[in-house]
Scaffold this motif. Sequence first.
Motif, PDB file in Angstrom:
ATOM      1  N   SER A  24     -40.674 112.976  27.242  1.00 31.85           N
ATOM      2  CA  SER A  24     -40.357 113.951  26.492  1.00 31.85           C
ATOM      3  C   SER A  24     -41.966 114.764  27.632  1.00 31.85           C
ATOM      4  O   SER A  24     -42.288 115.790  27.403  1.00 31.85           O
ATOM      5  CB  SER A  24     -41.565 114.161  24.842  1.00 31.85           C
ATOM      6  N   LYS A  25     -43.624 113.650  27.998  1.00 33.10           N
ATOM      7  CA  LYS A  25     -44.213 114.603  28.589  1.00 33.10           C
ATOM      8  C   LYS A  25     -42.921 115.111  29.955  1.00 33.10           C
ATOM      9  O   LYS A  25     -43.585 115.494  30.796  1.00 33.10           O
ATOM     10  CB  LYS A  25     -44.913 113.180  29.135  1.00 33.10           C
ATOM     11  N   ALA A  26     -42.541 113.975  30.646  1.00 36.60           N
ATOM     12  CA  ALA A  26     -41.696 113.815  31.891  1.00 36.60           C
ATOM     13  C   ALA A  26     -40.766 115.103  31.677  1.00 36.60           C
ATOM     14  O   ALA A  26     -41.165 116.431  32.552  1.00 36.60           O
ATOM     15  CB  ALA A  26     -40.719 113.798  32.222  1.00 36.60           C
ATOM     16  N   ASP A  27     -39.910 115.390  30.673  1.00 31.66           N
ATOM     17  CA  ASP A  27     -39.590 116.987  30.710  1.00 31.66           C
ATOM     18  C   ASP A  27     -40.554 118.388  30.167  1.00 31.66           C
ATOM     19  O   ASP A  27     -40.217 119.279  30.764  1.00 31.66           O
ATOM     20  CB  ASP A  27     -39.147 117.257  29.103  1.00 31.66           C
ATOM     21  N   ASN A  28     -41.882 117.966  29.506  1.00 31.07           N
ATOM     22  CA  ASN A  28     -42.901 118.738  29.346  1.00 31.07           C
ATOM     23  C   ASN A  28     -43.112 119.723  30.881  1.00 31.07           C
ATOM     24  O   ASN A  28     -43.313 120.308  31.557  1.00 31.07           O
ATOM     25  CB  ASN A  28     -44.013 118.850  28.506  1.00 31.07           C
ATOM     26  N   ILE A  29     -43.502 118.645  32.010  1.00 30.56           N
ATOM     27  CA  ILE A  29     -43.944 118.369  33.043  1.00 30.56           C
ATOM     28  C   ILE A  29     -43.087 119.589  34.017  1.00 30.56           C
ATOM     29  O   ILE A  29     -43.181 120.701  34.954  1.00 30.56           O
ATOM     30  CB  ILE A  29     -44.131 116.458  34.144  1.00 30.56           C
ATOM     31  N   TYR A  32     -42.769 122.684  32.637  1.00 30.35           N
ATOM     32  CA  TYR A  32     -43.949 123.922  32.644  1.00 30.35           C
ATOM     33  C   TYR A  32     -43.509 124.327  34.732  1.00 30.35           C
ATOM     34  O   TYR A  32     -44.438 125.661  34.814  1.00 30.35           O
ATOM     35  CB  TYR A  32     -45.102 122.902  32.996  1.00 30.35           C
ATOM     36  N   ARG A  33     -43.283 123.515  35.680  1.00 31.65           N
ATOM     37  CA  ARG A  33     -43.046 123.737  37.333  1.00 31.65           C
ATOM     38  C   ARG A  33     -41.760 124.698  36.829  1.00 31.65           C
ATOM     39  O   ARG A  33     -42.007 126.004  37.381  1.00 31.65           O
ATOM     40  CB  ARG A  33     -43.067 122.776  38.132  1.00 31.65           C
ATOM     41  N   GLU A  34     -40.963 124.416  35.985  1.00 26.40           N
ATOM     42  CA  GLU A  34     -39.530 125.964  36.154  1.00 26.40           C
ATOM     43  C   GLU A  34     -40.154 126.987  35.334  1.00 26.40           C
ATOM     44  O   GLU A  34     -39.580 128.121  35.922  1.00 26.40           O
ATOM     45  CB  GLU A  34     -38.549 125.002  35.223  1.00 26.40           C
ATOM     46  N   GLU A  35     -41.145 127.207  34.902  1.00 34.72           N
ATOM     47  CA  GLU A  35     -41.896 128.167  34.535  1.00 34.72           C
ATOM     48  C   GLU A  35     -42.786 129.076  34.746  1.00 34.72           C
ATOM     49  O   GLU A  35     -42.696 130.425  35.012  1.00 34.72           O
ATOM     50  CB  GLU A  35     -42.338 128.175  32.469  1.00 34.72           C
ATOM     51  N   HIS A  36     -43.672 127.871  35.798  1.00 33.87           N
ATOM     52  CA  HIS A  36     -44.881 128.185  36.302  1.00 33.87           C
ATOM     53  C   HIS A  36     -44.860 128.489  38.104  1.00 33.87           C
ATOM     54  O   HIS A  36     -46.273 128.699  38.248  1.00 33.87           O
ATOM     55  CB  HIS A  36     -45.968 127.779  35.519  1.00 33.87           C
ATOM     56  N   GLY A  37     -43.959 127.975  38.174  1.00 31.50           N
ATOM     57  CA  GLY A  37     -43.709 127.254  39.677  1.00 31.50           C
ATOM     58  C   GLY A  37     -44.397 126.080  40.092  1.00 31.50           C
ATOM     59  O   GLY A  37     -44.668 125.321  39.248  1.00 31.50           O
ATOM     60  N   GLU A  38     -44.629 125.968  41.120  1.00 32.90           N
ATOM     61  CA  GLU A  38     -45.265 124.814  41.627  1.00 32.90           C
ATOM     62  C   GLU A  38     -46.836 124.314  41.042  1.00 32.90           C
ATOM     63  O   GLU A  38     -47.635 125.328  41.003  1.00 32.90           O
ATOM     64  CB  GLU A  38     -45.276 124.726  43.339  1.00 32.90           C
ATOM     65  N   PHE A  39     -46.985 122.811  41.023  1.00 35.17           N
ATOM     66  CA  PHE A  39     -47.903 122.628  40.669  1.00 35.17           C
ATOM     67  C   PHE A  39     -49.313 122.812  42.416  1.00 35.17           C
ATOM     68  O   PHE A  39     -48.711 122.285  43.078  1.00 35.17           O
ATOM     69  CB  PHE A  39     -48.346 121.279  40.180  1.00 35.17           C
ATOM     70  N   LYS A  40     -50.439 123.660  42.396  1.00 32.46           N
ATOM     71  CA  LYS A  40     -50.626 123.897  43.527  1.00 32.46           C
ATOM     72  C   LYS A  40     -51.779 122.910  43.494  1.00 32.46           C
ATOM     73  O   LYS A  40     -51.826 122.103  44.960  1.00 32.46           O
ATOM     74  CB  LYS A  40     -51.756 125.315  43.431  1.00 32.46           C
ATOM     75  N   LYS A  41     -52.706 121.955  42.317  1.00 34.35           N
ATOM     76  CA  LYS A  41     -53.194 120.621  43.071  1.00 34.35           C
ATOM     77  C   LYS A  41     -53.395 120.093  41.763  1.00 34.35           C
ATOM     78  O   LYS A  41     -52.617 120.349  41.161  1.00 34.35           O
ATOM     79  CB  LYS A  41     -54.648 121.684  42.634  1.00 34.35           C
ATOM     80  N   LEU A  42     -53.236 118.802  41.632  1.00 37.88           N
ATOM     81  CA  LEU A  42     -53.230 117.663  40.603  1.00 37.88           C
ATOM     82  C   LEU A  42     -53.854 117.765  39.787  1.00 37.88           C
ATOM     83  O   LEU A  42     -53.317 117.992  38.670  1.00 37.88           O
ATOM     84  CB  LEU A  42     -53.498 116.581  41.462  1.00 37.88           C
ATOM     85  N   GLU A  43     -54.764 118.884  39.697  1.00 34.85           N
ATOM     86  CA  GLU A  43     -56.051 119.200  38.415  1.00 34.85           C
ATOM     87  C   GLU A  43     -54.672 119.891  37.645  1.00 34.85           C
ATOM     88  O   GLU A  43     -54.143 120.098  36.329  1.00 34.85           O
ATOM     89  CB  GLU A  43     -56.480 119.411  38.590  1.00 34.85           C
ATOM     90  N   ASP A  44     -53.785 120.610  38.439  1.00 36.56           N
ATOM     91  CA  ASP A  44     -52.875 121.754  37.344  1.00 36.56           C
ATOM     92  C   ASP A  44     -52.287 121.138  36.095  1.00 36.56           C
ATOM     93  O   ASP A  44     -51.627 122.005  35.674  1.00 36.56           O
ATOM     94  CB  ASP A  44     -51.784 122.335  38.417  1.00 36.56           C
ATOM     95  N   ILE A  45     -51.567 119.549  36.491  1.00 37.16           N
ATOM     96  CA  ILE A  45     -50.816 119.040  35.178  1.00 37.16           C
ATOM     97  C   ILE A  45     -51.536 118.948  34.308  1.00 37.16           C
ATOM     98  O   ILE A  45     -51.148 118.297  33.048  1.00 37.16           O
ATOM     99  CB  ILE A  45     -50.515 117.256  35.908  1.00 37.16           C
ATOM    100  N   LYS A  46     -52.569 119.153  34.280  1.00 34.98           N
ATOM    101  CA  LYS A  46     -53.183 119.402  32.565  1.00 34.98           C
ATOM    102  C   LYS A  46     -53.042 120.212  32.310  1.00 34.98           C
ATOM    103  O   LYS A  46     -53.323 120.191  30.625  1.00 34.98           O
ATOM    104  CB  LYS A  46     -55.045 118.606  32.605  1.00 34.98           C
ATOM    105  N   ASN A  47     -52.788 121.622  32.490  1.00 40.40           N
ATOM    106  CA  ASN A  47     -52.028 122.091  32.207  1.00 40.40           C
ATOM    107  C   ASN A  47     -50.787 122.250  30.888  1.00 40.40           C
ATOM    108  O   ASN A  47     -50.386 122.697  30.292  1.00 40.40           O
ATOM    109  CB  ASN A  47     -51.595 123.534  32.939  1.00 40.40           C
ATOM    110  N   SER A  49     -48.426 120.809  28.502  1.00 38.64           N
ATOM    111  CA  SER A  49     -48.461 119.773  26.781  1.00 38.64           C
ATOM    112  C   SER A  49     -48.774 118.766  26.755  1.00 38.64           C
ATOM    113  O   SER A  49     -47.919 117.757  27.567  1.00 38.64           O
ATOM    114  CB  SER A  49     -47.458 120.652  25.832  1.00 38.64           C
ATOM    115  N   GLY A  50     -49.630 118.026  26.786  1.00 40.91           N
ATOM    116  CA  GLY A  50     -49.483 116.439  26.147  1.00 40.91           C
ATOM    117  C   GLY A  50     -50.251 115.987  27.093  1.00 40.91           C
ATOM    118  O   GLY A  50     -50.257 114.819  26.550  1.00 40.91           O
ATOM    119  N   ILE A  51     -50.810 116.607  28.082  1.00 41.09           N
ATOM    120  CA  ILE A  51     -51.200 116.202  29.580  1.00 41.09           C
ATOM    121  C   ILE A  51     -52.820 116.358  29.407  1.00 41.09           C
ATOM    122  O   ILE A  51     -53.125 117.233  29.523  1.00 41.09           O
ATOM    123  CB  ILE A  51     -50.232 116.446  30.707  1.00 41.09           C
ATOM    124  N   GLY A  52     -53.755 115.510  28.685  1.00 35.35           N
ATOM    125  CA  GLY A  52     -55.202 115.785  28.957  1.00 35.35           C
ATOM    126  C   GLY A  52     -55.833 115.081  29.768  1.00 35.35           C
ATOM    127  O   GLY A  52     -55.092 114.305  30.888  1.00 35.35           O
TER     128      GLY A  52
END
Length: 65
Positions: A24-29, A32-47, A49-52
């Motif tokens: 489920s977290k893999a699906d969320n990642i 997320y990138r399909e909806e918001h585009g690429e992650f710019k930095k590692l910390e962006d993955i905290k945006n 859902s489920g990744i704190g």
Amino acid sequence: TSELVSINNGTKEELMTLPGIGASKADNIIKYREEHGEFKKLEDIKNVSGIGESLFEKIKDYIAV
């Protein structure tokens, strides 16, 4: 493995090799990138859902953008 998993290009299977990342977290990642585009930095993955902060600390050495 010493191979880093790209959070921008990794497949669901690749993302699931990360500690604490299941289906489920893999699906969320991916969602997320399909909806918001690429992650710019590692910390962006905290945006995602489920990744704190604590999960980020576990996976940050294994991921790349």
